[in-house]
Scaffold this active site. Structure first.
Site, PDB file in Angstrom:
ATOM      1  N   LYS A   1      33.140  85.812  13.249  1.00  0.00           N
ATOM      2  CA  LYS A   1      33.958  87.153  13.355  1.00  0.00           C
ATOM      3  C   LYS A   1      35.315  87.209  12.663  1.00  0.00           C
ATOM      4  O   LYS A   1      35.654  87.972  11.915  1.00  0.00           O
ATOM      5  CB  LYS A   1      33.944  87.719  14.600  1.00  0.00           C
ATOM      6  CG  LYS A   1      32.701  88.467  15.367  1.00  0.00           C
ATOM      7  CD  LYS A   1      32.812  88.973  16.504  1.00  0.00           C
ATOM      8  CE  LYS A   1      33.595  88.072  17.578  1.00  0.00           C
ATOM      9  NZ  LYS A   1      32.902  86.684  17.956  1.00  0.00           N
TER      10      LYS A   1
ATOM     11  N   THR B   1      36.763  85.358  10.837  1.00  0.00           N
ATOM     12  CA  THR B   1      36.777  85.063   9.356  1.00  0.00           C
ATOM     13  C   THR B   1      36.352  86.383   8.421  1.00  0.00           C
ATOM     14  O   THR B   1      36.943  86.581   7.594  1.00  0.00           O
ATOM     15  CB  THR B   1      35.604  83.814   9.041  1.00  0.00           C
ATOM     16  OG1 THR B   1      36.030  82.682   9.868  1.00  0.00           O
ATOM     17  CG2 THR B   1      35.738  83.423   7.515  1.00  0.00           C
TER      18      THR B   1
ATOM     19  N   ARG C   1      43.711  89.174  18.015  1.00  0.00           N
ATOM     20  CA  ARG C   1      43.836  88.501  19.398  1.00  0.00           C
ATOM     21  C   ARG C   1      44.582  87.137  19.121  1.00  0.00           C
ATOM     22  O   ARG C   1      44.325  86.639  18.198  1.00  0.00           O
ATOM     23  CB  ARG C   1      42.663  88.211  20.512  1.00  0.00           C
ATOM     24  CG  ARG C   1      42.185  89.503  20.845  1.00  0.00           C
ATOM     25  CD  ARG C   1      41.009  89.372  21.750  1.00  0.00           C
ATOM     26  NE  ARG C   1      39.829  88.788  21.010  1.00  0.00           N
ATOM     27  CZ  ARG C   1      38.985  87.941  21.154  1.00  0.00           C
ATOM     28  NH1 ARG C   1      38.802  87.573  22.835  1.00  0.00           N
ATOM     29  NH2 ARG C   1      37.868  87.407  20.595  1.00  0.00           N
TER      30      ARG C   1
ATOM     31  N   LYS D   1      35.605  75.098  21.044  1.00  0.00           N
ATOM     32  CA  LYS D   1      35.760  76.068  19.741  1.00  0.00           C
ATOM     33  C   LYS D   1      36.632  75.790  18.805  1.00  0.00           C
ATOM     34  O   LYS D   1      36.482  76.067  17.584  1.00  0.00           O
ATOM     35  CB  LYS D   1      35.626  77.420  20.208  1.00  0.00           C
ATOM     36  CG  LYS D   1      35.857  78.499  18.885  1.00  0.00           C
ATOM     37  CD  LYS D   1      35.927  79.976  19.401  1.00  0.00           C
ATOM     38  CE  LYS D   1      35.798  80.601  17.997  1.00  0.00           C
ATOM     39  NZ  LYS D   1      37.305  80.872  17.305  1.00  0.00           N
TER      40      LYS D   1
ATOM     41  N   ALA E   1      36.284  87.944  26.028  1.00  0.00           N
ATOM     42  CA  ALA E   1      35.469  89.032  26.082  1.00  0.00           C
ATOM     43  C   ALA E   1      34.344  88.897  27.191  1.00  0.00           C
ATOM     44  O   ALA E   1      33.829  89.857  27.614  1.00  0.00           O
ATOM     45  CB  ALA E   1      34.896  89.450  24.957  1.00  0.00           C
TER      46      ALA E   1
ATOM     47  N   PHE F   1      33.302  87.785  21.304  1.00  0.00           N
ATOM     48  CA  PHE F   1      31.887  87.587  21.445  1.00  0.00           C
ATOM     49  C   PHE F   1      30.952  88.358  20.694  1.00  0.00           C
ATOM     50  O   PHE F   1      30.903  89.201  19.806  1.00  0.00           O
ATOM     51  CB  PHE F   1      31.318  87.372  22.783  1.00  0.00           C
ATOM     52  CG  PHE F   1      32.184  85.999  23.498  1.00  0.00           C
ATOM     53  CD1 PHE F   1      31.957  84.815  22.736  1.00  0.00           C
ATOM     54  CD2 PHE F   1      33.027  86.291  24.452  1.00  0.00           C
ATOM     55  CE1 PHE F   1      32.548  83.678  23.162  1.00  0.00           C
ATOM     56  CE2 PHE F   1      33.512  85.066  24.892  1.00  0.00           C
ATOM     57  CZ  PHE F   1      33.558  83.616  24.307  1.00  0.00           C
TER      58      PHE F   1
ATOM     59  N   PHE G   1      26.908  80.789   4.847  1.00  0.00           N
ATOM     60  CA  PHE G   1      27.360  79.344   4.752  1.00  0.00           C
ATOM     61  C   PHE G   1      26.664  78.694   3.724  1.00  0.00           C
ATOM     62  O   PHE G   1      25.769  79.184   3.041  1.00  0.00           O
ATOM     63  CB  PHE G   1      26.947  78.621   6.195  1.00  0.00           C
ATOM     64  CG  PHE G   1      27.554  78.911   7.377  1.00  0.00           C
ATOM     65  CD1 PHE G   1      27.616  80.058   8.101  1.00  0.00           C
ATOM     66  CD2 PHE G   1      28.394  78.044   7.943  1.00  0.00           C
ATOM     67  CE1 PHE G   1      28.424  80.403   9.240  1.00  0.00           C
ATOM     68  CE2 PHE G   1      28.753  77.958   9.118  1.00  0.00           C
ATOM     69  CZ  PHE G   1      29.141  79.459   9.629  1.00  0.00           C
TER      70      PHE G   1
ATOM     71  N   TRP H   1      34.443  83.310   3.549  1.00  0.00           N
ATOM     72  CA  TRP H   1      34.815  81.814   4.200  1.00  0.00           C
ATOM     73  C   TRP H   1      35.149  81.180   2.603  1.00  0.00           C
ATOM     74  O   TRP H   1      36.160  80.290   2.628  1.00  0.00           O
ATOM     75  CB  TRP H   1      33.874  81.143   4.724  1.00  0.00           C
ATOM     76  CG  TRP H   1      34.165  80.045   5.392  1.00  0.00           C
ATOM     77  CD1 TRP H   1      34.891  79.688   6.278  1.00  0.00           C
ATOM     78  CD2 TRP H   1      33.754  78.637   4.675  1.00  0.00           C
ATOM     79  NE1 TRP H   1      35.066  78.329   6.633  1.00  0.00           N
ATOM     80  CE2 TRP H   1      34.298  77.753   5.748  1.00  0.00           C
ATOM     81  CE3 TRP H   1      33.112  78.230   3.526  1.00  0.00           C
ATOM     82  CZ2 TRP H   1      34.325  76.309   5.341  1.00  0.00           C
ATOM     83  CZ3 TRP H   1      32.905  76.823   3.479  1.00  0.00           C
ATOM     84  CH2 TRP H   1      33.460  75.892   4.277  1.00  0.00           C
TER      85      TRP H   1
HETATM   86  P1  ADP Z   1      34.451  83.785  15.655  1.00  0.00           P
HETATM   87  O1  ADP Z   1      35.492  84.730  15.471  1.00  0.00           O
HETATM   88  O2  ADP Z   1      33.023  84.382  15.565  1.00  0.00           O
HETATM   89  O3  ADP Z   1      34.551  83.069  17.036  1.00  0.00           O
HETATM   90  P2  ADP Z   1      35.430  82.226  13.552  1.00  0.00           P
HETATM   91  O4  ADP Z   1      35.897  83.146  12.522  1.00  0.00           O
HETATM   92  O5  ADP Z   1      36.725  81.899  14.532  1.00  0.00           O
HETATM   93  O6  ADP Z   1      34.350  82.580  14.485  1.00  0.00           O
HETATM   94  O7  ADP Z   1      34.987  80.912  13.020  1.00  0.00           O
HETATM   95  C1  ADP Z   1      34.436  79.927  13.976  1.00  0.00           C
HETATM   96  C2  ADP Z   1      34.402  78.598  12.922  1.00  0.00           C
HETATM   97  O8  ADP Z   1      33.565  78.709  11.998  1.00  0.00           O
HETATM   98  C3  ADP Z   1      35.853  78.501  11.985  1.00  0.00           C
HETATM   99  O9  ADP Z   1      36.157  76.906  12.090  1.00  0.00           O
HETATM  100  C4  ADP Z   1      35.323  78.909  10.764  1.00  0.00           C
HETATM  101  O10 ADP Z   1      36.053  77.981   9.489  1.00  0.00           O
HETATM  102  C5  ADP Z   1      33.942  78.523  10.591  1.00  0.00           C
HETATM  103  N1  ADP Z   1      33.183  79.377   9.764  1.00  0.00           N
HETATM  104  C6  ADP Z   1      33.322  80.482   9.901  1.00  0.00           C
HETATM  105  N2  ADP Z   1      32.391  81.229   8.912  1.00  0.00           N
HETATM  106  C7  ADP Z   1      32.129  80.292   8.001  1.00  0.00           C
HETATM  107  C8  ADP Z   1      31.351  80.193   6.809  1.00  0.00           C
HETATM  108  N3  ADP Z   1      30.864  80.986   6.278  1.00  0.00           N
HETATM  109  N4  ADP Z   1      31.230  78.755   6.277  1.00  0.00           N
HETATM  110  C9  ADP Z   1      31.619  77.696   6.934  1.00  0.00           C
HETATM  111  N5  ADP Z   1      32.210  77.770   8.174  1.00  0.00           N
HETATM  112  C10 ADP Z   1      32.369  78.997   8.812  1.00  0.00           C
END
Ligand code: ADP
Length: 556
Positions: free
Chosen positions: A72, A74, A95, A106, A274, A302, A382, A410
């Site tokens: 999210k 990202t 946040r 995480k 959340a 979440f 991904f 990403w």
């Molecule tokens: P959320 O906000 O849903 O908790 P984040 O945006 O913090 O998720 O991402 C969680 C992890 O997943 C980070 O380490 C990020 O680099 C990785 N990530 C997010 N999107 C991708 C993607 N498309 N490909 C590879 N890794 C990703």
């Protein structure tokens, strides 16, 4: 084969602009900017030029999270950078990361790949001292309570009925239940106490929901810390505490300005979880961003059953704005898990499992539509996703008249989010039909029923005897007109984390209701939810290191 760079390596390579330049580009005058080093600043909102808050709000939410990760933050950052590329005046509102997940499982909360907010390390660790200030304010109140009892207990506080806990911003299960005041008469009056994680504290919620310094102080005064021997509520105001607490929070109450990798201004402020709290950044940050930008991209924690529901019923209402568009983030990997694939087998192509997981997305779409908003689905790609798997989602959405686009943010930053940005702009041009699902004046049980039935897709709610007694007291004290803040597992629509996908015919059990009068909501605890998490067997902390030149490694 080249190994991809880690989030930290990408962040470190990025060129940051001095924060003064970021501020100037966002029309924040120098007198309102309080730099914290080169790349971070606080904003003194009272020094901003008076302007009505007209920026539109785009909420980024997601399907129910799985250990496969959704992304999210990202997508929030990538979408904002894409909007900036389309020449829209955009700001991010996010946040602040908590050290619980950073040291736990995480990792950080600054986005990932080429869609991150910077400086990544400083935002993930001790960011401008805000969370430490909240911890200090919370524990000052604890100290005042114990001191009051030690010095004669004029207010007749019943030590067995103190609901206010100490906090620490770490995952530390050993502190969940403690005894304080041991050691004899010189050391206080013994009583049971416990620690919550700071991001679950009422002070965090108050900082996030207050709209001015006077509102902050009034809310702090309204905190109910426990009950007297004859069961009357005792407030922080009774202990004459709100002034000191407000003093401790003075700087923390100012929103923090940083930038994305591509230079979009970002306000990062407040960080409640959340699942055990209301899960949104501060109203101060969102409304300041609405004042400065035309589009504000923000995130609620979440899945849409938790963060988005609370965003609509708690934050939007108290912040006096309506969300204008909603993005639901879904991933092939997470849908495969909802479709029954274990984490170890996620690499193998399996379009059938993606299809089997889609009912989870379907329920979240249904929920957003119940609020009168039309969601855009962002498929966060991904590199391991196959075209067949992605098409499974896109085709299903087309068939169900739902707009869905692939977000490549990403890997490619804002460039990979242009299609998503265009889809969001189309939504922003539609008339806004947002409406909450319940009104505060309804009975508490009815409000919870509405959330369970309409947002979780459940059949019924069961209140334990303890919760029913608490409910009666809440009505007696006249607190029943407050909105509800559900504390529920993030993994399932039910109160059992193992029931992923889209479970049917379930009942939610509310085992306890905790009034948070300063925050202005009633927390309904369900399932096994803990307000002080524990660390996993292999915490992220074990991979971290610092070299002789001061470089951090292992921060995710
Ligand atoms: P959320 O906000 O849903 O908790 P984040 O945006 O913090 O998720 O991402 C969680 C992890 O997943 C980070 O380490 C990020 O680099 C990785 N990530 C997010 N999107 C991708 C993607 N498309 N490909 C590879 N890794 C990703």
């Amino acid at each position: 084969i080249q190994t991809p760079l880690t989030d930290l390596e990408i962040a470190r390579k990025a060129d940051m602009r001095p924060i003064q330049e970021v501020a100037a580009a966002a029309d924040i005058p120098a007198e309102a900017l309080e730099p914290y080093g080169k790349y971070k600043a606080k904003i003194n909102v009272s020094k901003l030029p008076q302007k009505t808050q007209t920026g539109k709000v785009v909420l980024v939410t997601a399907i129910s999270p799985t250990p496969a990760g959704e992304g999210k933050s990202t997508v929030t950052v990538g979408l904002a950078d894409a909007l900036s590329r389309l020449k829209k005046k955009t700001m991010v509102a996010l946040r602040e990361p908590s050290l619980g997940p950073v040291m736990g499982m995480k990792g950080g909360a600054t986005g990932g790949g080429y869609s991150q907010v910077l400086p990544m390390e400083e935002i993930n660790l001790h960011f401008n001292g805000d969370i430490h200030a909240i911890t200090a304010a919370n524990n000052t109140l604890s100290a005042l309570i114990d001191n009051h009892i030690h010095h004669g207990n004029l207010l007749q506080i019943d030590p067995r009925r103190i609901t206010w806990k100490r906090v620490l911003d770490l995952n530390d299960r050993a502190l969940r239940h403690i005894t304080v005041g041991l050691g004899g008469p010189a050391h206080g009056v013994p009583r049971e106490d416990g620690f919550d994680i700071t991001v679950a504290s009422e002070i965090m919620a108050i900082l996030c929901l207050a709209t001015s310094l006077s509102d902050l102080k009034e809310r702090l005064g309204r905190i109910v810390i426990g009950y007297t021997y004859d069961k009357k509520p005792v407030t922080a105001h009774d202990l004459e505490a709100e002034g000191a607490l407000a003093v401790l929070l003075k700087e923390a109450f100012k929103p923090n300005l940083v930038q994305t990798i591509e230079g979009t201004p970002a306000l990062i402020h407040g960080g409640p979880f959340a699942n055990i709290a209301h899960g949104c950044n501060s109203i101060m940050a969102t409304n300041t961003a609405r004042q400065l930008a035309d589009i504000v991209v923000t995130e609620a924690g979440f899945g849409a059953d938790l963060g988005a529901e609370k965003f609509m019923h708690i934050k939007a209402r108290q912040g006096k704005f309506s969300p204008d568009a909603v993005v639901i983030v879904a991933t092939v990997r997470a849908l495969k898990m909802h479709g029954g694939v274990p984490k170890q087998q996620l690499k193998a192509e399996n379009a059938e499992a993606v299809r089997a997981g889609l009912p989870n997305l379907e329920k979240h779409i249904d929920t957003i539509r119940r609020f009168g908003l039309e969601p855009v689905i962002a498929v966060n790609r991904f590199t391991s996703d196959t075209p067949e798997e992605i098409n499974e989602i896109l085709n299903w959405c087309r068939l169900h008249q739902t707009e869905a686009v692939v977000a490549d943010v990403w890997e490619k930053g804002g460039q990979g989010g242009l299609e998503l940005a265009e889809a969001v702009c189309r939504q922003l041009n539609q008339p806004n039909h947002f409406a909450p699902l319940y009104s505060p004046g309804e009975k508490v049980a009815d409000k919870v029923q509405t959330i369970v039935k309409e947002v979780y897709g459940g059949e019924d709610v069961h209140f334990t005897d303890k919760a029913q007694k608490q409910l009666a007291a809440i009505e007696q004290n006249g607190w029943d007109t407050l909105p509800i803040c559900m504390a529920k597992t993030q993994y399932s629509f039910t109160d059992e984390p193992g029931r992923i996908g889209r479970p049917q015919e379930f009942t939610i059990t509310v085992r306890e209701i905790i009034p948070k009068i300063g925050a202005g909501f009633l927390v309904c605890l369900t399932g096994e939810m803990m307000t002080m998490p524990g660390l996993p067997k292999q915490p992220a902390a074990m991979n971290m290191d610092l070299d002789d030149s001061g470089h951090i490694s292992g921060l995710m």
